[in-house]
Design a protein around this motif. Sequence first.
Motif, short mmCIF file in Angstrom:
data_model
loop_
_atom_site.label_atom_id
_atom_site.label_comp_id
_atom_site.label_asym_id
_atom_site.label_seq_id
_atom_site.Cartn_x
_atom_site.Cartn_y
_atom_site.Cartn_z
N ILE A 20 3.71 -2.99 -5.33
CA ILE A 20 2.50 -2.24 -4.91
C ILE A 20 2.83 -0.77 -5.26
CG2 ILE A 20 0.97 -1.21 -3.58
CD1 ILE A 20 1.08 -3.84 -1.80
N VAL A 21 2.17 -0.19 -6.37
CA VAL A 21 2.27 1.03 -6.88
C VAL A 21 1.09 2.03 -6.48
CG1 VAL A 21 2.55 2.65 -8.72
CG2 VAL A 21 3.48 0.26 -8.84
N GLY A 22 1.51 3.04 -5.41
CA GLY A 22 0.48 3.85 -4.70
C GLY A 22 0.77 4.17 -3.37
N GLY A 23 0.37 5.30 -2.93
CA GLY A 23 0.66 5.73 -1.60
C GLY A 23 -0.56 5.80 -0.76
N GLY A 24 -1.81 5.37 -1.24
CA GLY A 24 -2.95 5.60 -0.58
C GLY A 24 -3.36 4.48 0.30
N TYR A 25 -4.55 4.58 1.00
CA TYR A 25 -4.88 3.48 1.93
C TYR A 25 -4.96 2.03 1.46
CZ TYR A 25 -9.70 3.77 1.10
OH TYR A 25 -11.21 3.52 0.19
N ILE A 26 -5.64 1.98 0.38
CA ILE A 26 -5.62 0.59 -0.11
C ILE A 26 -4.13 0.00 -0.48
CG2 ILE A 26 -6.49 -0.82 -2.14
CD1 ILE A 26 -8.54 1.30 -2.38
N ALA A 27 -3.33 0.83 -0.99
CA ALA A 27 -1.95 0.43 -1.35
C ALA A 27 -1.23 -0.08 0.19
CB ALA A 27 -0.91 1.42 -1.94
N CYS A 28 -1.53 0.72 0.96
CA CYS A 28 -0.55 0.53 2.41
C CYS A 28 -1.36 -0.72 3.12
CB CYS A 28 -0.72 1.76 3.27
SG CYS A 28 0.39 3.41 2.54
N GLU A 29 -2.47 -0.73 2.88
CA GLU A 29 -3.31 -1.93 3.67
C GLU A 29 -2.96 -3.20 3.02
OE1 GLU A 29 -7.30 0.07 5.12
OE2 GLU A 29 -7.21 -0.71 3.00
N PHE A 30 -2.85 -3.23 1.65
CA PHE A 30 -2.36 -4.59 1.00
C PHE A 30 -0.72 -4.80 1.44
CE2 PHE A 30 -6.29 -4.86 -1.30
CZ PHE A 30 -6.43 -6.03 -1.45
N ALA A 31 0.02 -3.62 1.57
CA ALA A 31 1.48 -3.72 1.65
C ALA A 31 1.58 -4.55 3.20
CB ALA A 31 2.10 -2.40 1.92
#
Length: 452
Positions: free
Chosen positions: A172-183
């Motif tokens: 997952i590339v990104g550090g925002g809330y969508i990235a973190c939620e999917f992580a």
Amino acid sequence: MSFDYDLFVIGGGSGGVRAARVAAAEGARVGLAEESRMGGTCVIRGCVPKKLMVFASGYPGHMADAAAYGWDVTAGGFDWGRFKGQLETELDRLEGVYERLLNNSGVDWVKHRAVVTDAHTVMLDNGESKTAKTILVATGGWPFVPEFPGSDLAVTSNEMFHLEALPKRLLIVGGGYIACEFAGIMNGLGVEVTQFFRGEQILRGFDRETVDLVADQMGKAGIALCPGTNTVSMEKTAEGILVHGTDGSQRVFDLVMFATGRKPNTDSLGLDGAGVEMAPNGAIKVDEFSRTAVPSIYAIGDATDRVNLTPVAIREAMAFVETVFKGNPTAVDHDLIPSAIFTQPEIGTTGLSEEDAVEKGIAVDIYTTSFKAMQSGFAGREERVFMKLIVRKEDDVVIGCHIVAPGAGEMIQLAGIAVKMGATKADFDRTCAVHPTMAEELVTMRNPTRSA
């Protein structure tokens, strides 16, 4: 001049549908065009399916806890295909609900793309032209993937709900809330997750002390967090997708998801030609009443890039109807909006972060508490709950509240009422605790941890 409609709405998401329904209830003749599925981002490819996936990913932990509480529970393998079928059935049901709401409201709606041709006219992709006294643009946002060698191999959050099979290795590339939620979701479903993000920490812009705890627990859950890292290029190989990172690494993944931002979904809507002013990122410029530079054209929701949350779009829709169809000019209050981030652990937040307060030069007292929740602590888990109040020294008003806990979103909805009302720390202190709960800690923090 005679028009086909009093109002024509472009976009069938939460904001557009609400505006159409409420305007129709006021006696307006309303038309609406949605080129994709009714319900928009939140219902079809955002909040709703994501939250259902959060629920699904939490069951391994629930079952482990059950065993600690004396239940003889055995977890079998997760059946993605079965869950995906149930998820799609639920989304179909919700889309049907939205369609019935429009039908029952008397809204004339079509599944066509619409573009604005002038201040009072839209053209549908079937060649029909419709006129309206007022046009409302509510087309939402869309995931954005930057161009680089191999970027076409990436998927976005849109596609994550419809995977044919779960990957074994996910980047997952990104550090925002969508990235973190999917992580958190994919990790909970048994996927090996790596997360690249350019900054030194995830969730930039949120309270740092709060985020640090979440990042620590994400790491302990098995998510490989890679700060200061981005992708240089990607290529398809026999083993999967070979990703070249800015840290010099070369790693192979089965799937790469980009969550590096969303942009207003306004491309090719004809707005420039109609005289509507646009921001460089494609956002529609509006005033406090959601009115554009063209008096007959309004815009709400993520297309305006103000506060990109579904409940905000709905409130903007209601304010639009008050302004245009009820003769009661109403501006939406975008201050002190509570929100939840469905990371694992979950975050609830409202008001200023500690960093915000310092940057604004506001003298504050900081109250914090951290502890193991009773339920998970009994089961032997190490996860910690964290709560934080930002209190303005000048008048004792609570100007920020941040929670990391199971059900943090539920807590912040109620705490958000107090913060919005301007409650003081003394108001919190004189509220009797509900025991035994996690939330009681919000009213039992007596002494500041520090001042800032």
